[in-house]
Write a protein that holds these residues in place. Structure first.
Motif, PDB file in Angstrom:
ATOM      1  N   LEU A 104       0.908  -1.387   0.047  1.00  0.00           N
ATOM      2  CA  LEU A 104       0.000   0.024  -0.080  1.00  0.00           C
ATOM      3  C   LEU A 104       0.837   1.125   0.016  1.00  0.00           C
ATOM      4  CD1 LEU A 104      -2.885  -0.775   2.625  1.00  0.00           C
ATOM      5  CD2 LEU A 104      -3.004  -0.663   0.151  1.00  0.00           C
ATOM      6  N   PHE A 105       2.016   1.159   0.803  1.00  0.00           N
ATOM      7  CA  PHE A 105       2.673   2.306   0.985  1.00  0.00           C
ATOM      8  C   PHE A 105       4.182   2.169   0.539  1.00  0.00           C
ATOM      9  CE2 PHE A 105      -0.176   2.375   4.435  1.00  0.00           C
ATOM     10  CZ  PHE A 105      -0.940   3.300   3.987  1.00  0.00           C
ATOM     11  N   PRO A 106       4.500   2.354  -0.812  1.00  0.00           N
ATOM     12  CA  PRO A 106       5.935   2.021  -1.256  1.00  0.00           C
ATOM     13  C   PRO A 106       6.873   2.948  -0.463  1.00  0.00           C
ATOM     14  CG  PRO A 106       4.374   2.205  -3.109  1.00  0.00           C
ATOM     15  CD  PRO A 106       3.668   2.561  -1.902  1.00  0.00           C
ATOM     16  N   ALA A 107       6.524   3.819  -0.113  1.00  0.00           N
ATOM     17  CA  ALA A 107       7.605   4.765   0.608  1.00  0.00           C
ATOM     18  C   ALA A 107       7.904   4.102   1.969  1.00  0.00           C
ATOM     19  CB  ALA A 107       7.144   6.061   0.866  1.00  0.00           C
ATOM     20  N   MET A 108       7.140   3.208   2.618  1.00  0.00           N
ATOM     21  CA  MET A 108       7.484   2.532   3.613  1.00  0.00           C
ATOM     22  C   MET A 108       8.268   1.382   3.643  1.00  0.00           C
ATOM     23  SD  MET A 108       4.638   0.922   6.546  1.00  0.00           S
ATOM     24  CE  MET A 108       3.817   2.556   6.818  1.00  0.00           C
ATOM     25  N   PRO A 109       9.518   1.303   4.215  1.00  0.00           N
ATOM     26  CA  PRO A 109      10.376   0.194   4.221  1.00  0.00           C
ATOM     27  C   PRO A 109       9.771  -0.980   4.615  1.00  0.00           C
ATOM     28  CG  PRO A 109      11.521   2.134   4.740  1.00  0.00           C
ATOM     29  CD  PRO A 109      10.054   2.463   4.977  1.00  0.00           C
ATOM     30  N   LEU A 110      10.191  -2.306   3.974  1.00  0.00           N
ATOM     31  CA  LEU A 110       9.487  -3.434   4.645  1.00  0.00           C
ATOM     32  C   LEU A 110       9.734  -3.738   5.984  1.00  0.00           C
ATOM     33  CD1 LEU A 110       7.873  -5.940   3.681  1.00  0.00           C
ATOM     34  CD2 LEU A 110      10.534  -7.126   3.262  1.00  0.00           C
ATOM     35  N   ALA A 298      -1.289  12.899   6.465  1.00  0.00           N
ATOM     36  CA  ALA A 298      -1.486  13.442   5.221  1.00  0.00           C
ATOM     37  C   ALA A 298      -0.577  13.901   4.244  1.00  0.00           C
ATOM     38  CB  ALA A 298      -2.648  14.683   5.542  1.00  0.00           C
ATOM     39  N   LYS A 299       0.536  14.388   4.902  1.00  0.00           N
ATOM     40  CA  LYS A 299       1.880  14.677   4.168  1.00  0.00           C
ATOM     41  C   LYS A 299       2.570  13.379   3.661  1.00  0.00           C
ATOM     42  CE  LYS A 299       6.448  16.528   4.917  1.00  0.00           C
ATOM     43  NZ  LYS A 299       7.370  17.237   5.720  1.00  0.00           N
ATOM     44  N   ALA A 300       2.660  12.281   4.529  1.00  0.00           N
ATOM     45  CA  ALA A 300       3.149  11.177   4.179  1.00  0.00           C
ATOM     46  C   ALA A 300       2.380  10.448   3.001  1.00  0.00           C
ATOM     47  CB  ALA A 300       3.265   9.915   5.535  1.00  0.00           C
ATOM     48  N   VAL A 301       0.929  10.389   2.980  1.00  0.00           N
ATOM     49  CA  VAL A 301       0.182  10.019   2.011  1.00  0.00           C
ATOM     50  C   VAL A 301       0.437  10.675   0.686  1.00  0.00           C
ATOM     51  CG1 VAL A 301      -2.347   9.983   1.161  1.00  0.00           C
ATOM     52  CG2 VAL A 301      -1.533   8.956   3.366  1.00  0.00           C
ATOM     53  N   ARG A 302       0.560  12.053   0.738  1.00  0.00           N
ATOM     54  CA  ARG A 302       0.886  12.857  -0.343  1.00  0.00           C
ATOM     55  C   ARG A 302       2.168  12.218  -1.026  1.00  0.00           C
ATOM     56  NH1 ARG A 302      -1.408  17.329   2.362  1.00  0.00           N
ATOM     57  NH2 ARG A 302       0.713  17.775   3.283  1.00  0.00           N
ATOM     58  N   GLU A 303       3.275  11.827  -0.207  1.00  0.00           N
ATOM     59  CA  GLU A 303       4.465  11.097  -0.877  1.00  0.00           C
ATOM     60  C   GLU A 303       4.037   9.933  -1.636  1.00  0.00           C
ATOM     61  OE1 GLU A 303       7.025  10.575   2.692  1.00  0.00           O
ATOM     62  OE2 GLU A 303       7.246  12.976   2.859  1.00  0.00           O
ATOM     63  N   TRP A 311      -7.975   9.378   1.260  1.00  0.00           N
ATOM     64  CA  TRP A 311      -7.439   8.035   1.316  1.00  0.00           C
ATOM     65  C   TRP A 311      -6.514   7.349   2.607  1.00  0.00           C
ATOM     66  CZ3 TRP A 311      -6.806   4.488  -2.608  1.00  0.00           C
ATOM     67  CH2 TRP A 311      -6.985   5.059  -3.854  1.00  0.00           C
ATOM     68  N   LEU A 312      -6.742   8.361   3.490  1.00  0.00           N
ATOM     69  CA  LEU A 312      -6.171   8.015   5.044  1.00  0.00           C
ATOM     70  C   LEU A 312      -7.159   7.111   5.581  1.00  0.00           C
ATOM     71  CD1 LEU A 312      -4.940  11.272   6.309  1.00  0.00           C
ATOM     72  CD2 LEU A 312      -3.555   9.315   5.685  1.00  0.00           C
ATOM     73  N   ILE A 313      -8.405   7.453   5.266  1.00  0.00           N
ATOM     74  CA  ILE A 313      -9.639   6.610   5.936  1.00  0.00           C
ATOM     75  C   ILE A 313      -9.788   5.237   5.224  1.00  0.00           C
ATOM     76  CG2 ILE A 313     -12.211   6.355   6.236  1.00  0.00           C
ATOM     77  CD1 ILE A 313     -12.220   9.631   6.433  1.00  0.00           C
ATOM     78  N   ALA A 314      -9.456   5.191   3.866  1.00  0.00           N
ATOM     79  CA  ALA A 314      -9.577   3.900   3.175  1.00  0.00           C
ATOM     80  C   ALA A 314      -8.291   3.307   3.492  1.00  0.00           C
ATOM     81  CB  ALA A 314      -9.511   4.499   1.567  1.00  0.00           C
ATOM     82  N   TYR A 315      -7.133   3.576   3.832  1.00  0.00           N
ATOM     83  CA  TYR A 315      -6.200   2.850   4.197  1.00  0.00           C
ATOM     84  C   TYR A 315      -6.594   2.209   5.425  1.00  0.00           C
ATOM     85  CZ  TYR A 315      -3.164   4.600   0.506  1.00  0.00           C
ATOM     86  OH  TYR A 315      -2.388   5.157  -0.659  1.00  0.00           O
ATOM     87  N   VAL A 316      -6.829   2.945   6.587  1.00  0.00           N
ATOM     88  CA  VAL A 316      -7.364   2.393   7.896  1.00  0.00           C
ATOM     89  C   VAL A 316      -8.208   1.250   7.624  1.00  0.00           C
ATOM     90  CG1 VAL A 316      -8.387   2.893  10.218  1.00  0.00           C
ATOM     91  CG2 VAL A 316      -6.515   4.353   9.020  1.00  0.00           C
ATOM     92  N   ALA A 317      -9.503   1.481   6.903  1.00  0.00           N
ATOM     93  CA  ALA A 317     -10.335   0.405   6.445  1.00  0.00           C
ATOM     94  C   ALA A 317      -9.950  -0.720   5.959  1.00  0.00           C
ATOM     95  CB  ALA A 317     -11.510   1.069   5.703  1.00  0.00           C
TER      96      ALA A 317
END
Length: 544
Positions: A104-110, A298-303, A311-317
Motif C-alpha cells: 500500500l505504501f511503497p515509501a514505507m520500508p519493509l 496527510a503529508k506522508a500520504v501525499r508522498e 485515502w487515509l480513511i480508506a487505508y485504515v479501513a
C-alpha cells in the motif's frame, strides 16, 4: 507539566461520567479519544511524547497487573488455544499485514511495515469488556481473550523490537534473531520471576521482624514492575516479558497469605485506580495528539502519490479488514486442527459455529498496548535522518484502534445475542468444599485458642460460652453446604436472604453513624473508624 497531568486526570474522570450517561453502549476508550480531541481543539497542551519515557510509564504496570490478575485456571485449561493465538497468530499477522502495508505504501520500508504490523497484533480485552458491558462475553471466551492479550502483548512488541532494529541497521539475520529472541525471552521471564520472588521474600523477612506497614507494602507492589522492566532492559532482555512474568509470579506469592487483610483491600483499590488512570490517559493522549497525527499522515500520504486525505480513511479501513480477515482465518483453521486432534483421541468436543468464530475475530480489538507501542517508534535513524513515515504509522495505528472499537461495539452485541453455547461448568461444589474446609479449620483454631485463653482463669465459662456460639455458626455453615438437592437450594436461598438482611442492617448502621457525626454527636475519627468496619463487612457480605 503538572497542569497537563492534572488536565489529563480530570479528562479521565469526566470520560467515565460521559460513558455512563450515554444512552448507547459507548466504549469508554472511544469516549476518552473523543474527549482528548475536544481538548486539543480548545487548548494547546503541547504534549510531546518521548517514546522511551511513554513506554516506561505505562506498559510495566499495565502488563504486570494483567499477569497478576489473569485467572490461572482458564490460562492453563486453554493454553493450547491461547498459545496458538498469542504466538502463531502474531507471526501470521506480522507477515500478512507487513507485506500488505509495504504494497500500500511503497515509501514505507519493509522493516518498518513489519514493525507496524507487529504493533497492530496485540489485542486489548479491557476494551472488549467495555464494549460487551450490556451483552456479556461468554466467560470462557473472555478468559481466552485475556490470556491471548497477556502473551501477544509480549510477542508482538518483541517482534516490533526486531523489526525496528532491522530498520535502523538495514540488516536482518534469521539465525541471529532467533538466538537473540531466546536470550531476550528467557532472560526477561527469568528476571521478572527473580525480581518478584526476591522482593517478596525480602519484604516477608523484614515484616516478620518489624511488623507490616500497609503503605509500604502497596508502594513496593507498585515499584516491582518498574524494577523488573528496567533491570531487564539494562541487561538487553525483554522488559515486557519481565513485567508479565513479575505479575504472574506475584499472583503465586499472594497465595502465601502473609500480608494483612487491610493491605490486600487497600492494595486492590490502589491498583484499580492505577489501571483506570493509565488506560484512560493513554486514550485521552491519543485524542489530544490526533490533529498532529492526521497532519503528519496527510503529508506522508501525499508522498505515496495520493493528494486526497480521504485515502487515509480508506487505508485504515483496508488494514482493519485485513486484520479481522487474518484473525478469522487463523481461528477457523486452528479450530479445525483442535477438533481433529480431539477426534483422534476419541474425545467429544463442542463444535463452535461461525458466529462464535466471527465474534472471536471481531473481539480482537486494538487498544492501549498498540498505542503505547507505536509511540515508541524512534524519532530518527542512526544517521540522524527522520524515521521513515513515522507519522503515517502512528495515524494508521490510531485509526485501527478507533475503527476496531467501533466495529466491535456494533458487531459484538449482534453476534453474541442469543448465541447458544455449552453450559459453563459449575464450580458450586468446589466452592462449597473449600468453604467447608475453611470452616472446619476455623473450628479447630477456636477450640485451641479457647482452651489456651480459658484455662486457669476465673472467667473460663465466658470463654466456653463465646467459643461455643462462634463454633455453632461455623457448624451451621458446614451443615448448610453439605446438603444436596432441594435442601441445598433451600440453604442457598437462606444464605441469600441472610446476606440481604445483613446488608440492610449495615447500611442502616452507617447512615446513623453519619447522622450522629453531622450532629457533632461524635468525633470524625470515631466515625471514620466505625464506617470503615462497616464497609469491610459490607464487602464481605456483598454480591460476589
Amino acid at each position: 507539566m503538572i497542569a497537563i497531568i492534572l488536565v489529563l486526570l480530570l479528562a479521565v474522570v469526566v470520560s467515565g461520567m460521559l460513558a455512563r450517561l450515554s444512552p448507547a453502549p459507548l466504549p469508554l476508550p472511544l469516549v476518552q479519544i473523543g474527549l482528548g480531541a475536544l481538548i486539543a481543539s480548545v487548548a494547546d497542551l503541547s504534549v510531546q511524547l518521548q517514546p522511551d519515557i511513554f513506554f516506561l510509564l505505562f506498559l510495566p504496570p499495565l502488563l504486570f497487573l494483567d499477569g497478576w490478575r489473569i485467572p490461572k485456571e482458564g490460562l492453563f485449561r486453554d493454553k493450547g488455544t491461547i498459545l496458538e493465538l498469542a504466538l502463531g497468530l502474531v507471526l501470521f499477522t506480522v507477515l500478512g499485514v507487513g507485506f500488505l502495508l509495504n504494497w500500500l505504501f511503497p515509501a514505507m520500508p519493509l522493516a518498518v511495515a513489519f514493525a507496524l504490523a507487529a504493533i497492530l497484533s496485540p489485542t486489548d480485552p479491557i476494551a472488549v469488556s467495555a464494549i460487551a458491558a450490556r451483552v456479556p462475553v461468554p466467560k470462557r471466551l473472555m478468559h481466552i481473550l485475556e490470556g491471548e492479550s497477556l502473551l501477544n502483548d509480549a510477542s508482538g512488541l518483541v517482534c516490533m523490537r526486531f523489526a525496528v532494529v532491522a530498520a535502523l541497521t538495514g540488516s536482518f539475520s534469521l539465525v541471529s534473531a532467533f538466538g537473540t529472541f531466546l536470550w531476550v525471552a528467557i532472560g526477561g521471564i527469568t528476571i521478572g520471576v527473580a525480581v518478584t520472588w526476591s522482593t517478596t521474600r525480602a519484604v516477608g523477612w523484614v515484616t516478620r521482624r518489624l511488623g507490616e506497614e500497609t503503605g509500604s507494602q502497596i508502594l513496593i507492589s507498585l515499584l516491582i514492575p518498574f524494577g523488573a522492566y528496567l533491570l531487564a532492559e539494562h541487561l538487553h532482555c525483554s522488559g515486557i516479558l519481565a513485567a508479565v512474568a513479575a505479575g504472574i509470579t506475584m499472583s503465586y506469592a499472594d497465595q502465601s497469605g502473609q500480608i494483612l487483610a487491610i493491605t490486600r483491600v487497600r492494595g486492590h483499590a490502589v491498583w484499580d485506580t492505577v489501571q483506570f488512570a493509565a488506560n484512560g490517559i493513554i486514550f485521552v493522549l491519543l485524542g489530544e495528539q490526533l490533529p498532529l497525527i492526521v497532519a503528519g499522515a496527510a503529508k506522508a500520504v501525499r508522498e505515496t502519490g495520493h493528494h486526497d486525505p480521504v485515502w487515509l480513511i480508506a487505508y485504515v479501513a483496508v488494514i482493519t479488514f485485513a486484520l479481522a480477515a487474518l484473525r478469522f482465518t487463523w481461528v477457523w483453521v486452528s479450530l479445525r486442527f483442535t477438533l481433529a486432534r480431539a477426534a483422534r483421541r476419541g474425545e467429544k468436543r463442542y463444535v463452535p459455529g461461525l458466529r462464535l468464530v466471527a465474534a472471536t475475530s471481531l473481539a480482537g480489538v486494538r487498544g492501549a498496548i498498540t498505542l503505547a507501542g507505536v509511540l515508541t517508534l524512534p524519532l530518527t535513524m542512526n544517521d540522524g535522518s527522520a524515521f521513515p513515515v513515522r507519522d503515517l504509522a502512528i495515524f494508521l495505528a490510531a485509526g485501527v484502534i478507533i475503527l476496531s472499537l467501533v466495529a466491535a461495539s456494533i458487531g459484538l452485541p449482534f453476534l453474541l445475542k442469543n448465541l447458544e453455547l455449552p453450559p459453563e461448568p459449575s464450580h458450586q461444589e468446589e466452592e462449597d468444599r473449600v468453604r467447608n474446609a475453611a470452616a472446619e479449620a476455623a473450628i479447630k483454631a477456636l477450640e485451641k485458642v479457647q482452651h489456651k485463653m480459658g484455662s486457669g482463669r476465673n472467667d473460663a465459662d465466658l470463654y466456653v460460652e463465646v467459643g461455643a456460639r462462634l463454633m455453632e455458626l461455623y457448624r451451621e455453615r458446614i451443615d448448610g453446604r453439605s446438603k444436596i438437592g432441594a435442601e441445598a437450594d433451600l440453604a442457598r436461598k437462606a444464605d441469600a436472604i441472610e446476606r440481604e438482611l445483613r446488608l440492610a442492617g449495615l447500611r442502616a448502621e452507617r447512615d446513623e453513624i453519619y447522622r450522629v457525626a453531622r450532629a457533632r454527636g461524635t468525633s470524625d475519627e470515631i466515625a471514620r473508624k466505625l464506617v470503615r468496619e462497616i464497609d469491610l463487612l459490607e464487602a464481605r457480605f456483598g454480591p460476589a
